[in-house]
Design a protein around this motif. Sequence first.
Motif, PDB file in Angstrom:
ATOM      1  N   VAL A  80      29.766  14.267  56.057  1.00 30.00           N
ATOM      2  CA  VAL A  80      28.860  14.648  54.973  1.00 30.00           C
ATOM      3  C   VAL A  80      27.438  14.595  55.520  1.00 30.00           C
ATOM      4  O   VAL A  80      27.016  13.576  56.067  1.00 30.00           O
ATOM      5  N   ILE A  81      26.722  15.706  55.387  1.00 23.73           N
ATOM      6  CA  ILE A  81      25.324  15.760  55.774  1.00 23.73           C
ATOM      7  C   ILE A  81      24.521  16.097  54.525  1.00 23.73           C
ATOM      8  O   ILE A  81      24.677  17.165  53.939  1.00 23.73           O
ATOM      9  N   ALA A  82      23.706  15.148  54.090  1.00 21.51           N
ATOM     10  CA  ALA A  82      22.941  15.301  52.852  1.00 21.51           C
ATOM     11  C   ALA A  82      21.477  15.542  53.176  1.00 21.51           C
ATOM     12  O   ALA A  82      20.968  15.090  54.209  1.00 21.51           O
ATOM     13  N   ALA A 140      25.529  18.267  51.321  1.00 22.57           N
ATOM     14  CA  ALA A 140      25.091  17.846  49.987  1.00 22.57           C
ATOM     15  C   ALA A 140      23.599  18.137  49.882  1.00 22.57           C
ATOM     16  O   ALA A 140      22.769  17.285  50.227  1.00 22.57           O
ATOM     17  N   ASP A 141      23.265  19.324  49.435  1.00 19.74           N
ATOM     18  CA  ASP A 141      21.874  19.772  49.431  1.00 19.74           C
ATOM     19  C   ASP A 141      21.107  19.136  48.274  1.00 19.74           C
ATOM     20  O   ASP A 141      21.541  19.201  47.122  1.00 19.74           O
ATOM     21  N   GLU A 142      19.974  18.503  48.598  1.00 23.08           N
ATOM     22  CA  GLU A 142      19.144  17.796  47.620  1.00 23.08           C
ATOM     23  C   GLU A 142      19.986  16.816  46.812  1.00 23.08           C
ATOM     24  O   GLU A 142      20.061  16.875  45.593  1.00 23.08           O
ATOM     25  N   ILE A 143      20.587  15.882  47.530  1.00 22.92           N
ATOM     26  CA  ILE A 143      21.522  14.942  46.915  1.00 22.92           C
ATOM     27  C   ILE A 143      20.854  14.088  45.851  1.00 22.92           C
ATOM     28  O   ILE A 143      21.507  13.646  44.896  1.00 22.92           O
ATOM     29  N   ASN A 144      19.555  13.841  45.962  1.00 16.10           N
ATOM     30  CA  ASN A 144      18.881  13.013  44.969  1.00 16.10           C
ATOM     31  C   ASN A 144      18.518  13.770  43.701  1.00 16.10           C
ATOM     32  O   ASN A 144      17.842  13.231  42.829  1.00 16.10           O
ATOM     33  N   THR A 183      31.163  23.820  53.670  1.00 14.02           N
ATOM     34  CA  THR A 183      30.836  24.098  52.278  1.00 14.02           C
ATOM     35  C   THR A 183      29.475  23.508  51.956  1.00 14.02           C
ATOM     36  O   THR A 183      29.097  22.465  52.505  1.00 14.02           O
ATOM     37  N   ARG A 184      28.752  24.197  51.084  1.00 18.18           N
ATOM     38  CA  ARG A 184      27.437  23.718  50.648  1.00 18.18           C
ATOM     39  C   ARG A 184      27.504  23.389  49.172  1.00 18.18           C
ATOM     40  O   ARG A 184      27.882  24.237  48.349  1.00 18.18           O
ATOM     41  N   LEU A 185      27.107  22.170  48.808  1.00 16.15           N
ATOM     42  CA  LEU A 185      27.073  21.728  47.424  1.00 16.15           C
ATOM     43  C   LEU A 185      25.616  21.567  47.013  1.00 16.15           C
ATOM     44  O   LEU A 185      24.910  20.725  47.567  1.00 16.15           O
ATOM     45  N   VAL A 231      46.651  19.740  39.903  1.00 18.07           N
ATOM     46  CA  VAL A 231      45.457  19.212  40.554  1.00 18.07           C
ATOM     47  C   VAL A 231      44.693  20.346  41.226  1.00 18.07           C
ATOM     48  O   VAL A 231      45.263  21.121  42.004  1.00 18.07           O
ATOM     49  N   GLU A 232      43.428  20.453  40.877  1.00 19.20           N
ATOM     50  CA  GLU A 232      42.529  21.401  41.527  1.00 19.20           C
ATOM     51  C   GLU A 232      41.570  20.605  42.413  1.00 19.20           C
ATOM     52  O   GLU A 232      40.698  19.901  41.926  1.00 19.20           O
ATOM     53  N   LEU A 233      41.778  20.706  43.708  1.00 21.80           N
ATOM     54  CA  LEU A 233      40.930  19.953  44.641  1.00 21.80           C
ATOM     55  C   LEU A 233      39.537  20.555  44.704  1.00 21.80           C
ATOM     56  O   LEU A 233      39.360  21.771  44.604  1.00 21.80           O
ATOM     57  N   GLY A 234      38.552  19.686  44.877  1.00 23.78           N
ATOM     58  CA  GLY A 234      37.171  20.128  44.885  1.00 23.78           C
ATOM     59  C   GLY A 234      36.726  20.680  46.227  1.00 23.78           C
ATOM     60  O   GLY A 234      37.478  20.689  47.213  1.00 23.78           O
ATOM     61  N   PRO A 235      35.490  21.118  46.307  1.00 22.06           N
ATOM     62  CA  PRO A 235      34.978  21.740  47.541  1.00 22.06           C
ATOM     63  C   PRO A 235      34.719  20.766  48.677  1.00 22.06           C
ATOM     64  O   PRO A 235      34.333  21.210  49.769  1.00 22.06           O
ATOM     65  N   VAL A 236      34.914  19.459  48.464  1.00 18.28           N
ATOM     66  CA  VAL A 236      34.666  18.515  49.559  1.00 18.28           C
ATOM     67  C   VAL A 236      35.755  18.562  50.624  1.00 18.28           C
ATOM     68  O   VAL A 236      35.600  17.952  51.684  1.00 18.28           O
TER      69      VAL A 236
END
Length: 360
Positions: free
Chosen positions: A166-168, A128-132, A88-90, A116-121
């Motif tokens: 996780v690859i950011a 985690a694209d452009e995490i900053n 998944t890409r966030l 409960v709706e689980l998130g895309p993680v």
Amino acid sequence: MAEATPAPGPENAGPAPPETSEAVGDPTQLLRATLQEISTVIVGQDQMVERILIALVAKGHCLLEGVPGIAKTLAVSTLATVTGGSFTRLQFTPDLVPSDIVGTRIYHPSTEQFDVELGPVFKNFVLADEINRAPAKVQSSLLEVMAEKQVSLGGTTYTLPDPFVVIATQNPVESEGVYPLPEAQRDRFLMKVEMTHPRAHEEMEILRRMSTTHPEAHQLLDPVTLLELQKDAERVQVHQLVLDYVVRLVMATREPENYGVPELRRVLEVGASPRATLGLVACARALALIRGRDYVLPDDVRLLARDVMAHRLVLTFDALADGTTTGQVVDRILAAVPPPRVIWDGPSTDAGDGAAVATR
């Protein structure tokens, strides 16, 4: 105490991992084939691709820093394709909220209950694209995810799929609208890899491959095989003197005057944490496995020291004003702290096949 509940979905289904590596073939051959398959799509970023694979085998997360357009996202998606894991890409933006990532509880008036709706993680590979670009509260929502590999919602803990990484990515040039990662967040990343533009001949190869039909990678591994490769890496032997060398490198960032680099006292405000010590050993084991060895050499540690240690250091204001970088500090420590010598004089029960590690 929160109840541990496995995450629903196909990620957690499937047979248990085999007991021995023979069930999945030679680990070195599998890892080298994985690198070769990724290279059919990614051009000129061999070090970055190898570092990501090392982080994956070492059960750690990776931070990629580079200008836009140099295949950071493509490399991660290609790795997910080759290893057979879910992906998944966030896209991190300033208006993102933590529930967009980890999930939330939703009230249904018809049943008068919360669901409960689980998130895309809840995937094997999370980009985690452009995490900053996201504010601190969103960045901090990944702390439990990255450290404990779980998400707590409404008093219940949901386990993430295994393997999980996780690859950011982050842009080192543009600073407008950016929230720099705090020290605690950076410390959760096993490695930080700095990327540069491709060279001229690599640019020509990119043009040749991508100007027509884009190449596609094929799946070579699966999550069960990947778990077994991680176990193979944990079985790689590390001599006591190599462990001592790792400790001396890390301690030199905290007590530089005791390790021959007193000039770094005015440069370093905070040294590397124990995660750096553990990370150096884990990454060196993974690299040795890729190189076809069942033991770690001091050169494995030296090769990865900058990727594992530099982003964990905090420099003083004077050092920042002088333009000093954390990478330069690590290079200075590597030059000052001598590694143990490796003597090739026959089999050794401590160091592995034909390698004996001796004092310097």
